[in-house]
Design a protein around this motif. Structure first.
Motif, PDB file in Angstrom:
ATOM      1  N   GLN B  32       0.753  -0.907  -0.153  1.00 11.20           N
ATOM      2  CA  GLN B  32       0.043   0.058   0.153  1.00 11.20           C
ATOM      3  C   GLN B  32       0.807   1.565  -0.347  1.00 11.20           C
ATOM      4  OE1 GLN B  32      -2.923  -0.109   3.382  1.00 11.20           O
ATOM      5  NE2 GLN B  32      -4.136  -1.685   2.135  1.00 11.20           N
ATOM      6  N   ALA B  33       2.258   1.545   0.488  1.00 12.51           N
ATOM      7  CA  ALA B  33       2.816   2.428   1.219  1.00 12.51           C
ATOM      8  C   ALA B  33       3.469   2.698  -0.153  1.00 12.51           C
ATOM      9  CB  ALA B  33       3.900   2.028   1.643  1.00 12.51           C
ATOM     10  N   ASN B  34       4.313   1.407  -1.318  1.00 18.29           N
ATOM     11  CA  ASN B  34       4.860   1.656  -2.731  1.00 18.29           C
ATOM     12  C   ASN B  34       3.546   2.840  -3.278  1.00 18.29           C
ATOM     13  OD1 ASN B  34       7.262   1.354  -1.925  1.00 18.29           O
ATOM     14  ND2 ASN B  34       6.516  -1.153  -2.128  1.00 18.29           N
ATOM     15  N   LEU B  35       2.869   1.628  -3.366  1.00 18.51           N
ATOM     16  CA  LEU B  35       1.379   2.115  -4.124  1.00 18.51           C
ATOM     17  C   LEU B  35       1.089   4.036  -4.249  1.00 18.51           C
ATOM     18  CD1 LEU B  35      -1.263  -0.423  -4.497  1.00 18.51           C
ATOM     19  CD2 LEU B  35      -0.296   1.303  -6.301  1.00 18.51           C
ATOM     20  N   ARG B  36       1.032   3.854  -2.578  1.00 24.12           N
ATOM     21  CA  ARG B  36       0.670   5.622  -2.848  1.00 24.12           C
ATOM     22  C   ARG B  36       1.715   6.391  -2.843  1.00 24.12           C
ATOM     23  NH1 ARG B  36      -0.678   5.489   3.231  1.00 24.12           N
ATOM     24  NH2 ARG B  36      -1.983   3.497   2.864  1.00 24.12           N
ATOM     25  N   LYS B  37       3.592   5.549  -2.958  1.00 23.71           N
ATOM     26  CA  LYS B  37       4.267   6.835  -3.752  1.00 23.71           C
ATOM     27  C   LYS B  37       4.562   7.546  -4.750  1.00 23.71           C
ATOM     28  CE  LYS B  37       9.578   6.311  -2.458  1.00 23.71           C
ATOM     29  NZ  LYS B  37       9.908   6.126  -1.922  1.00 23.71           N
ATOM     30  N   THR B  38       4.154   5.939  -5.689  1.00 22.35           N
ATOM     31  CA  THR B  38       3.725   6.128  -7.108  1.00 22.35           C
ATOM     32  C   THR B  38       2.524   6.754  -7.188  1.00 22.35           C
ATOM     33  OG1 THR B  38       3.855   3.383  -6.795  1.00 22.35           O
ATOM     34  CG2 THR B  38       4.200   4.304  -8.930  1.00 22.35           C
ATOM     35  N   LEU B  39       1.785   7.148  -6.756  1.00 26.51           N
ATOM     36  CA  LEU B  39       0.371   7.566  -7.009  1.00 26.51           C
ATOM     37  C   LEU B  39       1.146   9.313  -7.080  1.00 26.51           C
ATOM     38  CD1 LEU B  39      -2.916   7.406  -8.084  1.00 26.51           C
ATOM     39  CD2 LEU B  39      -2.440   7.796  -5.422  1.00 26.51           C
ATOM     40  N   ARG B  40       1.957   9.379  -5.674  1.00 24.21           N
ATOM     41  CA  ARG B  40       2.065  10.693  -5.751  1.00 24.21           C
ATOM     42  C   ARG B  40       2.966  11.420  -6.621  1.00 24.21           C
ATOM     43  NH1 ARG B  40       2.675   9.907   0.564  1.00 24.21           N
ATOM     44  NH2 ARG B  40       4.307   9.294  -0.057  1.00 24.21           N
ATOM     45  N   VAL B  41       4.070  10.141  -6.774  1.00 15.98           N
ATOM     46  CA  VAL B  41       5.135  10.838  -7.971  1.00 15.98           C
ATOM     47  C   VAL B  41       4.656  10.887  -9.273  1.00 15.98           C
ATOM     48  CG1 VAL B  41       7.035   9.837  -9.674  1.00 15.98           C
ATOM     49  CG2 VAL B  41       6.458   9.399  -7.241  1.00 15.98           C
ATOM     50  N   VAL B  42       3.465  10.208  -9.897  1.00 13.62           N
ATOM     51  CA  VAL B  42       2.608   9.709 -10.746  1.00 13.62           C
ATOM     52  C   VAL B  42       1.744  11.900 -11.099  1.00 13.62           C
ATOM     53  CG1 VAL B  42       0.875   9.565 -11.927  1.00 13.62           C
ATOM     54  CG2 VAL B  42       2.347   8.001 -11.556  1.00 13.62           C
ATOM     55  N   LEU B  43       1.457  11.844  -9.738  1.00 17.72           N
ATOM     56  CA  LEU B  43       0.755  13.381  -9.505  1.00 17.72           C
ATOM     57  C   LEU B  43       1.992  14.532  -9.547  1.00 17.72           C
ATOM     58  CD1 LEU B  43      -2.358  12.492  -6.820  1.00 17.72           C
ATOM     59  CD2 LEU B  43      -2.472  12.967  -9.344  1.00 17.72           C
ATOM     60  N   SER B  44       3.331  14.535  -8.729  1.00 18.67           N
ATOM     61  CA  SER B  44       3.530  15.824  -9.286  1.00 18.67           C
ATOM     62  C   SER B  44       4.148  15.581 -10.572  1.00 18.67           C
ATOM     63  CB  SER B  44       4.440  15.097  -8.098  1.00 18.67           C
ATOM     64  OG  SER B  44       4.756  14.627  -8.264  1.00 18.67           O
ATOM     65  N   VAL B  45       4.383  14.590 -11.087  1.00 19.84           N
ATOM     66  CA  VAL B  45       5.156  15.044 -12.808  1.00 19.84           C
ATOM     67  C   VAL B  45       3.131  15.535 -13.244  1.00 19.84           C
ATOM     68  CG1 VAL B  45       5.413  13.409 -14.701  1.00 19.84           C
ATOM     69  CG2 VAL B  45       6.761  12.591 -12.850  1.00 19.84           C
ATOM     70  N   LEU B  46       2.766  14.656 -13.580  1.00 17.68           N
ATOM     71  CA  LEU B  46       1.515  15.282 -13.782  1.00 17.68           C
ATOM     72  C   LEU B  46       1.061  16.514 -13.837  1.00 17.68           C
ATOM     73  CD1 LEU B  46      -1.785  12.898 -13.779  1.00 17.68           C
ATOM     74  CD2 LEU B  46      -0.285  14.017 -16.298  1.00 17.68           C
ATOM     75  N   ASN B  47       1.872  17.400 -12.414  1.00 19.24           N
ATOM     76  CA  ASN B  47       1.418  18.712 -12.517  1.00 19.24           C
ATOM     77  C   ASN B  47       2.391  19.296 -13.246  1.00 19.24           C
ATOM     78  OD1 ASN B  47       0.398  20.949 -11.034  1.00 19.24           O
ATOM     79  ND2 ASN B  47       1.782  20.317  -9.317  1.00 19.24           N
ATOM     80  N   VAL B  48       3.457  19.096 -12.678  1.00 17.34           N
ATOM     81  CA  VAL B  48       4.573  19.526 -13.351  1.00 17.34           C
ATOM     82  C   VAL B  48       3.998  20.147 -15.114  1.00 17.34           C
ATOM     83  CG1 VAL B  48       6.662  19.964 -13.869  1.00 17.34           C
ATOM     84  CG2 VAL B  48       6.442  19.412 -12.181  1.00 17.34           C
ATOM     85  N   VAL B  49       3.456  19.212 -15.870  1.00 18.12           N
ATOM     86  CA  VAL B  49       3.310  19.259 -17.441  1.00 18.12           C
ATOM     87  C   VAL B  49       2.210  20.282 -17.704  1.00 18.12           C
ATOM     88  CG1 VAL B  49       2.780  17.766 -19.052  1.00 18.12           C
ATOM     89  CG2 VAL B  49       4.166  16.361 -17.745  1.00 18.12           C
ATOM     90  N   GLY B  50       1.182  19.583 -16.749  1.00 17.62           N
ATOM     91  CA  GLY B  50       0.344  20.825 -17.085  1.00 17.62           C
ATOM     92  C   GLY B  50       0.414  22.386 -16.836  1.00 17.62           C
ATOM     93  N   LEU B  51       1.795  22.473 -15.965  1.00 18.11           N
ATOM     94  CA  LEU B  51       2.029  23.721 -15.882  1.00 18.11           C
ATOM     95  C   LEU B  51       2.462  24.275 -17.081  1.00 18.11           C
ATOM     96  CD1 LEU B  51       2.417  23.609 -11.305  1.00 18.11           C
ATOM     97  CD2 LEU B  51       1.116  25.219 -13.012  1.00 18.11           C
TER      98      LEU B  51
END
Lengths: 356, 310
Positions: B32-51
């Motif tokens: 679960q912790a790994n999944l959450r970590k991956t999700l966080r990374v993906v979200l921050s990448v998406l955030n940067v791409v969006g910006l």
């Protein structure tokens, strides 16, 4: 140093009367605490003395001068606010010397005054910081320094400690008492916290619904309350009050219309033994709060719940107890709450089973 | 210790009780912790791409303008368009500047925009302070009138204003272009809100400090609303710097004309649109605004973030 006199003061907000015909003399050099529940008019009274609120009627005298039409800045009064009210765009130094600048105090003198004051309150290392970067206690000190530097005749403090945490509050309380001793100026202090009032004031004014209930020294207020309100408001836990009708076994030799009988939790004795003459209650201990030096018991008697406080005594473990209150420690109040003095009582014998 | 030992030795048939269940539990937790970590990374990448996409969208017209302003005329027409011109033609700026009395346009623009700004500050600060802090008869009604003026478009009132200015012989003068904007309903509204947020106790403290009313305004209140004031100043400056309609209507000759009119004239002069010169002219027009924006950036951001001492 100044004496403050409020003569027949009234205050109305639109149609609502907050204060009516209030008369009060605050002694020169005293530490007077106005205390009462929220909305009792204590802050309004204070603000009228400072000139921030205009009274609807009556006169305010500071040192033999009627200040009714004197603007706040010229009353020689300094105030410490609950939220400190520091100027956020100015540095600590700017905050402290703003009042001096407005009075046209020359620069050199200003610098000396700021330096002296900041040493007293321990702000010297923070003089060039903005209030935002200070802690709550430090901001409080800036507010105090700002008030002190003007060397006012009267200090007005409106719940100045209520935004601080418990430990800091105790510390500031002591500091304020010391400060008052050192300056010898008249302090008028508003609080809703009766512990603060008792510990700091040398004169306490208890207010309720815009009316002064009693103005006296802390010990007089505690030992000799003028009415039911003061008796119940001062003291922790509050005085136990019983309806006269519920009090059985007391032979009261008075025709006066007694409405209520009360006793302080700390004057009652648990399982005292038969040799102590007094009013006896029986009940069951519901809750025991042990604070180390003192224990507080919540006891359910037949007619209601009351509190007993003991000092440096072992915790009572029994469930059912007999509580004795010496006759001299009973307080009597009339039907409308006024204090009745000089009432002689004795216990009817035999004591009826079950107490009240 | 004895107790701990007893617990540790609490075994049945050699297997510690509950050991396997515990392993399973920790295993699940780490997945679960790994999944959450991956999700966080993906979200921050998406955030940067969006910006980045947003930055591109907003920056493209600017980049295009700069690029075009440095091209030769035929280069502006090439398809597919080129982002970086082969030779940088700085001459375009000189050409744009020389199509008309640009120095005079520029000076007029500065005088008018700054003049309006100064007058607005002089009027909106006291007005909004009064609306926010004083109770006086008719204050709500008067504030209502101020708000109503926000709803009237300039196109509706330019004719009476024109006639009035003409009667006072103010057409083709700086004053004629400044005076109609001497105050701003928007500014009063914005500043009134900012003044209202300041706690009463601060004012009372100042009064006890014997501060005169003007001193309270200038030394305490205005510094506290500085971010809002700077933001308004920027809005006002940009609006009047770029204003095309009003100077066009209120001027009949070059004496008081401003830069936007000058830029518009580049098009008229050549007959065909010389995009490279036009873009060079536009850059001359926006450069001061960009400069002002960079200088006041921090204050603007502050204006939109709650600012106060508790």
């Amino acid at each position: 140093m100044a004496k403050i006199e409020l003569k027949h003061i009234s205050k109305k907000f639109k149609d609502e009367t907050i204060i009516e015909d209030l008369n009060l003399t605050i002694k020169d050099g005293s530490f007077t605490v106005l205390v009462g529940p929220s909305g009792c008019g204590k802050s309004t009274t204070l603000r009228m003395v400072a000139g921030l609120e205009k009274q609807s009627g009556g006169e305010i005298w500071i040192d033999d001068k009627c200040v009714n039409d004197t603007p706040p800045g010229l009353r020689d009064v300094a105030m410490v606010f609950q939220n400190y009210a520091l100027y956020p765009t100015m540095t600590v130094r700017g905050n402290i010397e703003f009042g001096l600048k407005n009075r046209g105090v020359p620069r050199e003198e200003r610098e000396k005054l700021v330096k002296d004051i900041s040493e007293i309150v321990g702000l010297t290392p923070h003089l060039d910081k903005k209030p935002q970067s200070l802690s709550g206690g430090q901001r409080q000190r800036v507010a105090l320094a700002r008030a002190m530097v003007k060397k006012p005749k009267v200090f007005i403090l409106d719940e100045p400690l209520s935004n601080l945490d418990a430990k800091l509050r105790n510390q500031m309380r002591t500091e304020l008492i010391q400060l008052h001793k050192r300056l010898g100026t008249t302090f008028v202090y508003v609080t809703h916290d009766q512990v603060e009032a008792m510990s700091m004031g040398d004169e306490i004014v208890v207010m309720n619904k815009g009316v002064i209930q009693q103005a006296d020294s802390p010990m007089k207020i505690y030992h000799d309350p003028a009415n039911l309100f003061t008796a119940e408001f001062i003291g922790t836990p509050a005085m136990n009050i019983m309806n006269r009708k519920d009090v059985q076994g007391l032979d009261i030799q008075s025709a006066a219309g007694i409405g209520y009988v009360g006793f302080r939790p700390e004057q009652a004795m648990i399982n005292a033994g038969a040799d102590i003459e007094g009013y006896v209650l029986e009940g069951e201990i519901l809750i025991r709060e042990s604070l180390g030096a003192e224990n507080i018991y919540q006891i359910q008697s037949r007619t209601g719940i009351f509190y007993v406080k003991t000092f440096l005594a072992p915790l009572v473990t029994a469930d059912r107890v007999t509580v004795t209150v010496p006759h001299d420690d009973l307080y009597y109040f009339g039907l409308s709450g006024e204090r009745l003095r000089g009432i002689e009582v004795s216990t009817k014998r035999p004591v009826p089973a079950g107490g009240i | 210790m004895k107790f701990l030992k007893a617990v540790n030795n609490n075994t049945i048939g050699g297997t510690p009780i509950g050991a396997s269940a515990e392993d399973k539990w920790t295993g699940q937790r780490s997945i679960q912790a790994n999944l959450r970590k991956t999700l966080r990374v993906v979200l921050s990448v998406l955030n940067v791409v969006g910006l980045l996409v947003l930055v591109l969208i907003f920056a493209m017209p600017f980049v295009w303008m700069i690029s075009t302003s440095l091209k030769t005329m035929p280069e502006t027409m090439i398809f597919p368009p080129e982002w970086i011109p082969k030779n940088l033609v700085w001459q375009n700026y000189a050409d744009a500047w020389n199509t008309g009395p640009f120095l005079s346009y520029f000076v007029n623009s500065v005088v008018i925009s700054v003049g309006i700004l100064i007058l607005q500050m002089l009027t909106i600060i006291p007005a909004s302070y009064a609306f926010a802090r004083y109770k006086f008869r008719g204050s709500n009604f008067l504030f209502g009138i101020v708000m109503v003026t926000l709803m009237i478009p300039a196109q509706l009132i330019f004719l009476p204003v024109y006639l009035e200015l003409s009667a006072f012989k103010l057409l083709n003068t700086h004053l004629g272009l400044i005076l109609p904007f001497a105050s701003s309903a928007f500014g009063i509204f914005l500043l009134r809100q900012a003044f209202k947020q300041i706690s009463d106790e601060l004012l009372e403290a100042a009064r006890l400090d014997q501060a005169a009313e003007w001193k309270i305004i200038l030394k305490i209140m205005v510094p506290m609303v500085k971010p809002v004031l700077v933001t308004f100043a920027l809005f006002s400056f940009i609006a009047h710097w770029n204003d095309y309609f009003w100077p066009l209507v209120m001027t009949t000759n070059e004496t008081a004309r401003t830069l936007p009119l000058g830029i518009a004239k580049i098009r008229e002069v050549e007959g065909v649109a010389t995009w490279n010169i036009l873009m060079a002219g536009n850059l001359i027009l926006v450069a001061p605004i960009l400069l002002v924006f960079f200088l006041s950036q921090r204050q603007i951001i502050k204006a939109f973030v709650y600012n106060g001492v508790k």
